[in-house]
Design a protein around this motif. Structure first.
Motif: not given
Length: 178
Positions: A77-82, A85-90, A95-101
């Motif tokens: 999931a980390d790789v797919v989100l990257q 330009d998003l980041r998975l935060i545990r 779980l949260t996602v940071s970045g511009e959605l």
């Protein structure tokens, strides 16, 4: 989504809350609810909360309620989100996602009603791990975290304590609205 988050961040104070595993989650402070001389806080995550689902060939996707932080599914999931330009935060609690959605166009919004509580989710990304398909979904219903303030520190209210305090907090908030 990013505009409302940046607007909210300039107006609402934030708190770093910790759970019993010492994981952290940065949240906006929405309400302070004093009960029995203890300050409980109603919080919303600063980053976008997401839920991990196992996507099945037939039937509704299955919510994965507990997941280890080092789970291989989360690494994929980390790789797919990257790639977006998003980041998975545990984080603590979720779980949260940071970045511009990007805000989806209303006609593009793929809402799914599944789960026993009939919550509504929006698919963020889907991916495969060892021939199994998974998806990260954003809950469209507000996501609240209950915390407790002690000695200037915020901790997540969990388990039995949450079960006992939740109705008292709800009652207090209802009284405020009247």
């Amino acid at each position: 989504m990013s505009d409302s988050k940046s607007q909210q961040s300039s107006e609402v104070p934030t708190l770093l809350v910790r759970d019993s595993n010492n994981s952290e989650l940065l949240c906006f402070l929405e309400q302070i609810v004093p009960i029995n001389n203890i300050e409980y806080v109603l919080l919303t995550p600063v980053d976008t909360p997401v839920c991990l689902f196992h996507l099945l060939d037939e039937g509704d996707p299955e919510l994965i309620k507990t997941i280890e932080k080092k789970e291989p599914v989360l690494e994929v999931a980390d790789v797919v989100l990257q790639e977006h330009d998003l980041r998975l935060i545990r984080s603590a609690v979720t779980l949260t996602v940071s970045g511009e959605l990007e805000e989806p166009e209303p006609e593009e919004l793929e809402e799914k009603d599944f789960d026993d509580e009939s919550e509504t989710y929006e698919l963020l990304v889907s991916f495969k791990v060892e021939e199994e398909e998974y998806g990260l979904y954003i809950p469209l219903d507000p996501f609240f975290v209950v915390g407790k303030l002690e000695d200037g520190q915020a901790t997540v209210v969990e388990g039995d304590e949450f079960d006992k305090i939740q109705p008292l907090i709800e009652s207090e908030l209802e009284e405020r609205d009247n």
